[in-house]
Every structure is written in structure tokens, then in C-alpha cells.
Design a protein around this motif. Structure first.
Motif, PDB file in Angstrom:
ATOM      1  N   GLY A  65       0.792  -1.224   0.000  1.00  0.00           N
ATOM      2  CA  GLY A  65       0.000   0.000   0.000  1.00  0.00           C
ATOM      3  C   GLY A  65       0.822   1.270   0.000  1.00  0.00           C
ATOM      4  O   GLY A  65       0.261   2.370   0.108  1.00  0.00           O
ATOM      5  N   GLY A  66       2.148   1.152  -0.132  1.00  0.00           N
ATOM      6  CA  GLY A  66       3.019   2.313  -0.051  1.00  0.00           C
ATOM      7  C   GLY A  66       3.305   2.957  -1.392  1.00  0.00           C
ATOM      8  O   GLY A  66       2.840   2.504  -2.444  1.00  0.00           O
ATOM      9  N   THR A  67       4.104   4.013  -1.358  1.00  0.00           N
ATOM     10  CA  THR A  67       4.510   4.717  -2.575  1.00  0.00           C
ATOM     11  C   THR A  67       5.447   3.837  -3.390  1.00  0.00           C
ATOM     12  O   THR A  67       6.396   3.265  -2.845  1.00  0.00           O
ATOM     13  CB  THR A  67       5.234   6.025  -2.222  1.00  0.00           C
ATOM     14  N   PRO A  68       5.208   3.704  -4.696  1.00  0.00           N
ATOM     15  CA  PRO A  68       6.081   2.865  -5.513  1.00  0.00           C
ATOM     16  C   PRO A  68       7.551   3.252  -5.387  1.00  0.00           C
ATOM     17  O   PRO A  68       7.903   4.432  -5.433  1.00  0.00           O
ATOM     18  CB  PRO A  68       5.560   3.114  -6.937  1.00  0.00           C
ATOM     19  N   PHE A  69       8.367   2.255  -5.165  1.00  0.00           N
ATOM     20  CA  PHE A  69       9.827   2.363  -5.091  1.00  0.00           C
ATOM     21  C   PHE A  69      10.337   3.080  -3.840  1.00  0.00           C
ATOM     22  O   PHE A  69      11.530   3.324  -3.724  1.00  0.00           O
ATOM     23  CB  PHE A  69      10.393   3.060  -6.341  1.00  0.00           C
ATOM     24  N   ALA A  70       9.446   3.400  -2.910  1.00  0.00           N
ATOM     25  CA  ALA A  70       9.878   4.126  -1.708  1.00  0.00           C
ATOM     26  C   ALA A  70      10.350   3.202  -0.592  1.00  0.00           C
ATOM     27  O   ALA A  70      10.658   3.665   0.506  1.00  0.00           O
ATOM     28  CB  ALA A  70       8.758   5.022  -1.198  1.00  0.00           C
ATOM     29  N   GLY A  71      10.427   1.910  -0.861  1.00  0.00           N
ATOM     30  CA  GLY A  71      10.996   0.968   0.103  1.00  0.00           C
ATOM     31  C   GLY A  71      10.009   0.509   1.155  1.00  0.00           C
ATOM     32  O   GLY A  71       8.834   0.881   1.161  1.00  0.00           O
ATOM     33  N   GLY A  72      10.524  -0.355   2.053  1.00  0.00           N
ATOM     34  CA  GLY A  72       9.730  -0.806   3.183  1.00  0.00           C
ATOM     35  C   GLY A  72       9.202  -2.213   3.093  1.00  0.00           C
ATOM     36  O   GLY A  72       8.607  -2.719   4.042  1.00  0.00           O
ATOM     37  N   TYR A  73       9.412  -2.880   1.956  1.00  0.00           N
ATOM     38  CA  TYR A  73       8.950  -4.266   1.839  1.00  0.00           C
ATOM     39  C   TYR A  73       9.955  -5.183   2.525  1.00  0.00           C
ATOM     40  O   TYR A  73      11.159  -5.103   2.285  1.00  0.00           O
ATOM     41  CB  TYR A  73       8.797  -4.665   0.367  1.00  0.00           C
ATOM     42  N   GLY A  74       9.469  -6.069   3.381  1.00  0.00           N
ATOM     43  CA  GLY A  74      10.349  -6.951   4.123  1.00  0.00           C
ATOM     44  C   GLY A  74      10.627  -8.250   3.386  1.00  0.00           C
ATOM     45  O   GLY A  74       9.701  -8.997   3.062  1.00  0.00           O
ATOM     46  N   VAL A  75      11.888  -8.522   3.114  1.00  0.00           N
ATOM     47  CA  VAL A  75      12.299  -9.774   2.481  1.00  0.00           C
ATOM     48  C   VAL A  75      12.711 -10.751   3.581  1.00  0.00           C
ATOM     49  O   VAL A  75      13.653 -10.491   4.335  1.00  0.00           O
ATOM     50  CB  VAL A  75      13.478  -9.547   1.509  1.00  0.00           C
ATOM     51  N   ASN A  76      11.997 -11.854   3.682  1.00  0.00           N
ATOM     52  CA  ASN A  76      12.303 -12.846   4.709  1.00  0.00           C
ATOM     53  C   ASN A  76      13.503 -13.687   4.287  1.00  0.00           C
ATOM     54  O   ASN A  76      13.519 -14.238   3.187  1.00  0.00           O
ATOM     55  CB  ASN A  76      11.099 -13.750   4.952  1.00  0.00           C
ATOM     56  N   THR A  77      14.491 -13.778   5.149  1.00  0.00           N
ATOM     57  CA  THR A  77      15.652 -14.625   4.913  1.00  0.00           C
ATOM     58  C   THR A  77      15.866 -15.490   6.152  1.00  0.00           C
ATOM     59  O   THR A  77      15.331 -15.190   7.226  1.00  0.00           O
ATOM     60  CB  THR A  77      16.922 -13.786   4.651  1.00  0.00           C
ATOM     61  N   PRO A  78      16.647 -16.557   6.044  1.00  0.00           N
ATOM     62  CA  PRO A  78      16.932 -17.371   7.232  1.00  0.00           C
ATOM     63  C   PRO A  78      17.676 -16.608   8.316  1.00  0.00           C
ATOM     64  O   PRO A  78      17.781 -17.081   9.452  1.00  0.00           O
ATOM     65  CB  PRO A  78      17.799 -18.508   6.668  1.00  0.00           C
ATOM     66  N   PHE A  79      18.182 -15.430   7.977  1.00  0.00           N
ATOM     67  CA  PHE A  79      19.002 -14.656   8.913  1.00  0.00           C
ATOM     68  C   PHE A  79      18.262 -13.443   9.475  1.00  0.00           C
ATOM     69  O   PHE A  79      18.822 -12.671  10.248  1.00  0.00           O
ATOM     70  CB  PHE A  79      20.290 -14.211   8.225  1.00  0.00           C
ATOM     71  N   GLY A  80      17.012 -13.268   9.089  1.00  0.00           N
ATOM     72  CA  GLY A  80      16.239 -12.130   9.545  1.00  0.00           C
ATOM     73  C   GLY A  80      15.537 -11.447   8.382  1.00  0.00           C
ATOM     74  O   GLY A  80      15.684 -11.843   7.217  1.00  0.00           O
TER      75      GLY A  80
END
Length: 435
Positions: A65-80
Motif C-alpha cells: 500500500g506504499g509509494t512505488p519504489f519508496a521501500g519498506g517491503y520486508g524480504v524474509n531470509t533465514p538470517f532475519g
């Protein structure tokens, strides 16, 4: 003697650390004033829009729901969790002060403008193969987007893994800065598709298993992997699809997210298609090229049984009266599933995904099937126009396990899955808020 040994060991360790830090150090690149919009040609901006779409940049750099390309999406990794950064041209929180040289270094070497190493959740391991022209065009596109000031959540990678300098050691082990090399033995379409898949779309990032340190195992390229709790299936000869892929089917799937013979997209693959490969900015020829490349990798159609017969068998089993032994699981299917998944006639419909042709039932383990049933498919989570209710609240673990057993038995000739109820419980727990 012990004291001398300890002092010697400590001295060597300190010297080694200092040498490592010296080798890991990267200089900062001076900030610049945001380039004027008119400094970028219209052609480069248009080309950059296509590159950003194929590379699904927005999916990792836009919060829900945020501004395109403005960041904030969380990428899940085994390390956090690692959050996508702001790549709008805001000079403070984005990349407005980045020169093309700084942008180029980030994509090709995984180093930020300030000299810090980037986590490989940002796929510089693939982008390193991009061409100069494509990087310049992507830069032009991003620099002509509206600037948005946006702070990012803090990554959850724990100490000491969050020390950026240590990423230099990871790079030493697993990263090679290189450019894409064409294969003269292959066609122009194949090479274009290979470039898009390997250098830009980073298909290997989801479909190739990773080692304990998070690096893709290139000796098992496209052998399948688990991503965000879903199985990204193999794209090689052992792809689990009951009907082998054709170039036309794969093109349609990548463009629309659903095909009659392979069902519909879900999970993270949706982000690769929606607002990415399905955009008008991406030419059909590029999507066709990707299809050419992967169809060449997957030669299973040459040894596969008659696809027409597989489809007809699937259609005949689509009716619950076929193979229905009247048990509770069959009744659940009749009550909850058949209204959307029943097909008749000579071929299934894209709008009614045929379960007997779905890889979720054909995979060696039931993860994807369980995910679909537990969590459903929202209006933005799958192919456009296709939704599925979440049954996690209305069906218990035993109900879902029984449904999986019934459908695996009645829709395939594959060996039964084992420990399904435990798998359902595990996925339910992982899907709970806070996990």
C-alpha cells in the motif's frame, strides 16, 4: 609458555581482522545534485521502465500500500528480515544524491554509495551481469520518478551478521563480478531470454536451492527451492507439472498468471508477474524470449506421456463422483472446492484451475497445497480475477490433511504424502501473526 601462546594467538587474530577490514573497505562515492529530468532521453526512460518491470524492482522496494519504489517491503531470509530501500530520487532517504557510477557499483558489486556492503537479499549476484546500457536506462527511469521521503524499518539481522564489512567475506566465497556472455551456439531469442532470466529477473534466486550461508547452489541451478514457506518448483527436466510446458503455455503464464493446463500463480511468483511481466512496458518479445530459454532447459516433454491423455484423465476426475468413496474428505471437497475447480468438456479453463493438472498436487511434498487451503489467495495474491477463500479458520489440521490425501489419491498416480497433519500444523503456526 601458555601466556606467550595466548599473546601470539591474539596478535595474529587482531592482525588478521585488520587485514580483513582493510580488504573489505570500500570508498564512498561523492554525492551529487539530483540530475535534471531533461538530462535523460525519453528513450532511455522508456527502456528503463521495461527493465524495472522485468526485474520486478517495485515488488521488493514498495511496502504494501506504499509509494512505488519508496521501500519498506520486508524480504524474509533465514538470517532475519531485510527491508527494501527507498530507490526514489529523494536526496536524503532515497538515491537522489547517487551518481550513475554509484548506482552501477551497487548493482554490479553490491556496494552502497557510502561504501558499505549490501546484503545479498538485494540480488547484485544477478545484476552484476547487466549491460552498461540497461543499468544507465534503469538509472534514468528511477531518477525521473517522483521523489518520496520515506524512512525504512530496521533490518532484523542479528549481531554479528549485521556487520556490513563481513559481507565482503561472503562475497569472497560466493560472488563473482561478471557480465553476461552470449552463447553463440544458441539463437538470439535464447540468448535474450537467458540474459533476462539470469541477469535481470534473477529467476535463479527463487528456483535454485541455497547453502547454509544463503548462496545459491549453482551446481543445482533451477532444481527448486523453498521461498517464504512455499516451494518454487524445479524448472528443469524434473519439473513436476503433470503436462509438460510448451513455449505458448509458459508465455501465457508469465504474462497473465494462469493457463488452462498449468493452473494459476500464487505466493511470491505473483510479484514476478503482476505489475511486472504483465505490464505493457514489457514487450511480448521479451516474455517470449524468457519462455524460449526455459523451454530449452526443460526437455521433459520429449519423454512425457501423451499430454492429451493426461488432460482427458484430469477432466474425467474433475467430477467428484469419479473415485469418490463417500468419505469425509470427499465431502469437504464437494462442499468447498468443486464449485470453483470443476471442469468439463475437452479442456479445462484458466478461470477454473484444474487440480489434477496443478503442480501443488504433483510435488513430492504438500507444502504448496496446504498453503493454498490454509491461507487462500487474495485479489492481489494470484492471477488477476482469481481468488480463493482461506479455509484455515473453518477446517482443522485433520480436515486439511484428509483433503490432501484424498486429492493426491484421486487426482494423481503418485505415491501418498506422509506426515501431512504435522505439516499442516507447522505451516499454520508459521502463518500465525507474529511468526
Amino acid at each position: 609458555m601458555f601466556r606467550r601462546i595466548a599473546i601470539t594467538f591474539a596478535t595474529v587474530a587482531i592482525l588478521g581482522l585488520l587485514i580483513f577490514l582493510a580488504l573489505a573497505w570500500r570508498s564512498s562515492i561523492a554525492p551529487i545534485k539530483r540530475p535534471a529530468l531533461e538530462s535523460f532521453s525519453a528513450d532511455s526512460v522508456v527502456r528503463g521502465e521495461s527493465i524495472a518491470a522485468i526485474g520486478h524492482c517495485a515488488s521488493c522496494h514498495t511496502s504494501p500500500g506504499g509509494t512505488p519504489f519508496a521501500g519498506g517491503y520486508g524480504v524474509n531470509t533465514p538470517f532475519g528480515i531485510i527491508y527494501g530501500t527507498n530507490i526514489t530520487p529523494d536526496p536524503d532517504s532515497g538515491i537522489g544524491s547517487w551518481s550513475l557510477a554509484a548506482f552501477n557499483r551497487a548493482l554490479r558489486d553490491g556496494v552502497s554509495r557510502n561504501g558499505s556492503h549490501l546484503f545479498p537479499a538485494f540480488p547484485y549476484t544477478a545484476y552484476t551481469k547487466m549491460s552498461d546500457d540497461d543499468i544507465a536506462s534503469l538509472y534514468a527511469f528511477l531518477m525521473t520518478r517522483p521523489a518520496a521521503r520515506a524512512a525504512q524499518p530496521g533490518n532484523t539481522v542479528p549481531f554479528p551478521l549485521n556487520i556490513r564489512a563481513f559481507q565482503a567475506g561472503w562475497k569472497f566465497l560466493f560472488f563473482k563480478s561478471e557480465r553476461f556472455q552470449t552463447n553463440p551456439a544458441k539463437s538470439a531469442d535464447w540468448n535474450r531470454g537467458a540474459y533476462l532470466a539470469e541477469a535481470l529477473a534473477d529467476c535463479t534466486g527463487c528456483h535454485t536451492p541455497r547453502n547454509l550461508l544463503g548462496a545459491t547452489q549453482q551446481t543445482h541451478a533451477y532444481a527448486g527451492a523453498v521461498i517464504d514457506g512455499w516451494v518454487a518448483p524445479s524448472l528443469n527436466d524434473d519439473n513436476p507439472s503433470p503436462v509438460p510446458w510448451t513455449q505458448d503455455e509458459l508465455f501465457t503464464f508469465l504474462r497473465k498468471g494462469a493457463t488452462p493446463l498449468h493452473g494459476a500463480t500464487g505466493s511470491t511468483m505473483t510479484q514476478v508477474i503482476r505489475n511486472a511481466l504483465d505490464l505493457p512496458a514489457v514487450p511480448d518479445s521479451d516474455v517470449q524470449a524468457i519462455a524460449v530459454y526455459f523451454i530449452d532447459r526443460n526437455q521433459s516433454r520429449r519423454t512425457h506421456s501423451d499430454p492429451a491423455q493426461v488432460v482427458q484423465t484430469a477432466i474425467s476426475a474433475s467430477d467428484t463422483s469419479v473415485g469418490d468413496d463417500g468419505n469425509a474428505s470427499a465431502n469437504i471437497y464437494a462442499a468447498a472446492c468443486v464449485s470453483c475447480h470443476y471442469n468439463s468438456g475437452s479442456a479445462p479453463l484458466s478461470s477454473r484451475p484444474e487440480l489434477a493438472l496443478s503442480s501443488s498436487l504433483a510435488l513430492s511434498e504438500p507444502t504448496n497445497f496446504i498453503q493454498f487451503v490454509l491461507n487462500g489467495v487474495g485479489s492481489k495474491d494470484g492471477a488477476p480475477g482469481l481468488v480463493m477463500p482461506a479455509y484455515g479458520m473453518s477446517l482443522n489440521d485433520a480436515d486439511i490433511a484428509g483433503l490432501a490425501i484424498y486429492l493426491r489419491r484421486s487426482r494423481t498416480r503418485l505415491p501418498p504424502w506422509t506426515d501431512i497433519e504435522k505439516k499442516v500444523a507447522d505451516i499454520r503456526k508459521q502463518s500465525s501473526p507474529g511468526n
